[in-house]
Write a protein that holds these residues in place. Structure first.
Motif, mmCIF file in Angstrom:
data_model
loop_
_atom_site.group_PDB
_atom_site.id
_atom_site.type_symbol
_atom_site.label_atom_id
_atom_site.label_comp_id
_atom_site.label_asym_id
_atom_site.label_seq_id
_atom_site.Cartn_x
_atom_site.Cartn_y
_atom_site.Cartn_z
ATOM 1 N N SER A 1 -1.072 3.303 -5.081
ATOM 2 C CA SER A 1 -1.582 4.125 -3.974
ATOM 3 C C SER A 1 -1.344 3.398 -2.660
ATOM 4 O O SER A 1 -1.433 2.171 -2.586
ATOM 5 N N TYR B 1 0.904 12.543 -5.829
ATOM 6 C CA TYR B 1 -0.269 13.352 -5.481
ATOM 7 C C TYR B 1 -0.755 13.007 -4.080
ATOM 8 O O TYR B 1 -0.785 11.839 -3.691
ATOM 9 N N THR C 1 -3.478 14.989 -0.757
ATOM 10 C CA THR C 1 -4.289 16.131 -0.320
ATOM 11 C C THR C 1 -4.286 16.171 1.204
ATOM 12 O O THR C 1 -5.274 15.783 1.845
ATOM 13 N N GLN D 1 -9.979 12.252 1.255
ATOM 14 C CA GLN D 1 -9.976 11.935 -0.169
ATOM 15 C C GLN D 1 -9.087 10.729 -0.451
ATOM 16 O O GLN D 1 -7.993 10.600 0.092
ATOM 17 N N HIS E 1 -7.161 8.468 -3.598
ATOM 18 C CA HIS E 1 -6.592 8.778 -4.902
ATOM 19 C C HIS E 1 -6.025 7.534 -5.565
ATOM 20 O O HIS E 1 -5.430 6.676 -4.906
ATOM 21 N N SER F 1 -9.721 11.081 -7.984
ATOM 22 C CA SER F 1 -9.887 11.403 -6.564
ATOM 23 C C SER F 1 -11.354 11.323 -6.179
ATOM 24 O O SER F 1 -12.220 11.796 -6.920
ATOM 25 N N ASN G 1 -16.281 11.987 -8.769
ATOM 26 C CA ASN G 1 -14.848 12.126 -8.605
ATOM 27 C C ASN G 1 -14.310 13.376 -9.279
ATOM 28 O O ASN G 1 -14.942 13.968 -10.154
#
Length: 713
Positions: free
Chosen positions: A212, A248, A250, A256, A258, A273, A281
């Motif tokens: 991430s 992924y 958002t 958010q 992730h 998330s 979550n």
């Protein structure tokens, strides 16, 4: 620490330290701190913020840098004159000087682990080829920087152990750079990932890994800008980061965060998330064996941020989860993820003791429990029938117990207040345990006793507290009381050289398991957050009152200490009960509760603290914010604030502003000082020599002001 420069001296007040023989040293004058007329009107209340300029980044603002230098000159001179400073630093160096191993991670036939011979500033990283193989050095962070402030922050071997991904942390920052080694050759590959933060590294076989990251910050804002728009990527080995596949995001919900984890069998990837630090979550699953021209497709498993859902492991189509849905102390459920409609089957129900972790090792489900803030580990078969329990030597804490289905081998650590972490190799099928690493230390653990007491808080709530002291201790002794009380974090027994140094000096140590933590599950956490935050302070105050009323500490011998959320705890308690506290150390604390959500990770903390922009939350925050509730006209105990110039978790402006306000207020003649470390962050990655130097200063300060006289060496 910084030393003052000629340029920084300009405009600084003349400082004099006075100390009469046998009396407490005092600060004759603090550095001048510019005060402004900055104010905000919030929900009709006019809020003064005269030291807002101290929020600026010390690396780029010359006035803030000069203030830091001037404060350190005063603090350094004061601490250097304390009679126990040299004693504590020498003692800490001896106590830390023992071999330390990390819990091995198994990948294929290889075992990966960290190692520190004792006083290494950073731990090295080794691999064994086979259990009986010799350790081979892979990474030595001590060669990375001249000041040893660049650290190995995380490691993740690929599935077969052929490759090792590792994360680099510089100067204590939360930002990470991820690189990859070829384990056979020990050579670094060309892969490099930038702008990673708050991330794990999850391999898909030996091909690549998930991670991430956040967008690159605007120039000069990497230590202060808010962390929004975290995204999950897949990096294939041998390709540039620019080619990484976005898995992924958002964009419609930038708040958010992730992360993605891969099950041990490589079958499933789970996207976790969350919107903050609370254990609630959403969860999505990817069948990693199914990939089309559009990539992997994620299936919604749990939507809505109502409960915590943590994948444990998979056995083919079936996945086991730990959750607090309908179970504040957690339970374990499973479901077949190939079915169009998920049906949750309970495997291990909620019990009286909270479940704190679980894994599948061999053919057993190993469940960790919390019993009055101490660890247990219980074995079940995969259908939830109890089959046994791990035998532990005493009150303490377990670490590790990872593994995978089909392989009965695992490793775990066990530690307590008087016992450094020993590491064991366990076969869960046979129950056979072998010692992997048993520390040899410069003291006898049997010389110290650990007891657990229970006391009543202001509202009658029963609270647990550990008390540690020498077995031959007689009568009251200066006592160091530690607390945290937030974010569902459990404070469990563990070894600390700094605490042991306090004990060897003749003091007593106490750890209070106050509300806001996770020691008794979700309800205990909820009872200490948001509108219930005052319970945390009441619990800690009651702990101090208990220690004094029951003869554990002397009438003027209670020191309190806490870091991060615990620094907030110390600041609030000093404001509320300055008469009870005899000395305090507030470390890297959250001190401005009306602006905490404006920097870096601060926005995540609204789950525990609330939103300053919402009136009901503002009223609660305003009532206890350490910076806004200093009581001028009341005598305060001695306070040592500690922080670091590159802390990008709790930005140092919190501590700067609080200290400036404390020094400007009419709160008596005791010293109110700040110690500001350089090239250090919130705590992780700090080199050993800086740890010894900092904690030697802190302990000497607390000892002096509680009457703890160290023995001769």
């Amino acid at each position: 620490m910084n030393r003052i420069t000629a340029a920084a001296l300009a405009g600084a007040a003349i400082v004099a330290l006075v100390a009469a023989p046998g009396s407490a040293q005092s600060v004759d004058a603090y550095p001048q701190t510019r005060s402004t007329d900055t104010t905000d009107t919030i929900f009709g209340e006019r809020i003064a913020d005269p030291y807002r300029w101290l929020e600026n980044d010390v690396r780029t603002d010359k006035e803030v840098a000069a203030w830091v230098d001037a404060q350190n000159v005063v603090t350094d001179a004061y601490l250097a004159q304390l009679p126990a400073t040299r004693w504590f630093k020498t003692e800490l160096a001896e106590l830390i000087d023992y071999e330390r191993f990390g819990i091995p991670a198994k990948a294929g036939d290889r075992y990966f682990y960290s190692y520190n011979s004792g006083l290494m500033n950073q731990s090295q990283y080794f691999v064994r080829d086979g259990w009986n193989g010799e350790g081979r050095l892979l990474i030595d962070p001590n060669t990375w920087s001249a000041d040893n402030a660049t650290a190995l922050a995380d490691t993740a071997p690929s599935k077969s152990g052929k490759f090792l991904a590792y994360a680099i942390q510089d100067g204590g920052s939360d930002w990470r750079t991820i690189k990859v080694l070829d384990v056979d050759s020990g050579e670094e590959m060309g892969d490099e990932i930038q702008w990673a933060k708050f991330t794990g590294i999850s391999w898909l076989g030996d091909e690549g890994f998930f991670y991430s990251r956040f967008p690159e910050t605007e120039g000069g804002q990497d230590f202060q800008s808010l962390n929004y728009n975290q995204k999950v990527y897949y990096h294939r080995l041998g390709t540039p980061q620019s080619a990484d596949q976005l898995i992924y995001e958002t964009p419609q919900a930038k708040e958010q965060g992730h992360g993605l984890s891969v099950t041990d069998d490589g079958r499933w990837g789970f996207i976790y998330s969350s919107t903050g630090t609370d254990n609630r979550n959403e969860l999505r699953a990817i069948d990693l064996t199914r990939r089309d021209s559009q990539g992997w497709r994620a299936r919604e498993i749990v939507t809505g941020f109502d409960n915590e859902w943590s994948p444990i492991a998979s056995t083919g189509d079936t996945v086991y989860f730990m959750t607090n849905k309908d179970a504040p102390r957690y339970r374990i459920v499973r479901a077949d993820l190939t079915q169009p409609t998920l049906e949750w089957e309970e495997v291990v129900p909620e019990g009286d003791q909270p479940i704190s972790g679980a894994s599948i090792i061999g053919d057993k489900l190993v469940v960790e429990l919390m019993q009055d803030a101490s660890s247990r580990a219980v074995y079940y078969d995969l259908d939830g029938n109890r089959t046994g329990e791990l035998d532990l030597p005493s009150i303490g804490s377990i670490g590790g117990l990872g593994g995978e289905a089909g392989d009965p081998e695992t490793f775990y650590s066990f530690t307590s207040f008087n016992q450094p972490g020993a590491i064991y190799r366990l076969n869960v099928d046979t129950g056979e345990t072998q010692v992997f690493a048993q520390p040899e230390v410069a003291f006898s653990p049997d010389d110290y006793a650990v007891e657990q007491v229970f006391y009543n808080s202001k509202d009658g709530t029963r609270v647990a507290m550990f008390i540690v002291r020498a077995k031959d201790s007689t009568g009251p002794a200066p006592t160091l009381l530690y607390g945290y009380g937030g974010f569902n974090a459990s404070m469990t027994p563990g070894f600390s050289a700094t605490r042991l140094a306090w004990l060897k000096a003749g003091g007593t140590f106490a750890l209070a398991n106050i509300r806001g933590g996770g020691e008794y599950g979700k309800e205990w956490h909820d009872a200490g957050r948001l509108a219930n935050k005052q319970n945390v302070f009441d619990d800690f105050i009651a702990a101090g009152e208990y220690l004094k009323a029951n003869g554990y500490t002397t009438p003027e011998g209670l020191a309190i200490q806490g870091g991060s959320n615990g620094g907030l705890l110390v600041g609030a308690v000093v404001n509320q009960r300055p008469d009870l506290i005899d000395a305090a150390n507030a470390a890297v604390g959250v001190m401005d509760m009306l602006r905490f959500d404006r920097w870096t990770a601060g926005r995540y903390w609204v789950d525990d603290y609330g939103y300053p922009s919402k009136e009901a939350d503002f009223e609660v925050l305003r009532a206890y914010s350490p910076y806004h509730n200093i009581r001028s006209g009341t005598d305060y105990p001695p306070v040592l604030v500690t922080t670091a110039d590159t802390d990008d978790r709790v930005v140092p402006g919190h501590s700067f502003k609080y200290t400036a306000a404390l020094q400007a207020a009419d709160v008596g003649d005791e010293p109110h000082l700040i110690r500001i470390e350089t090239r250090a962050g919130h705590g992780s990655g700090k080199p050993t020599d800086k740890v010894i130097d900092e904690y030697g200063d802190v302990l000497a300060f607390l000892a002096y002001h509680t009457g703890l006289e160290v023995p001769p060496r």
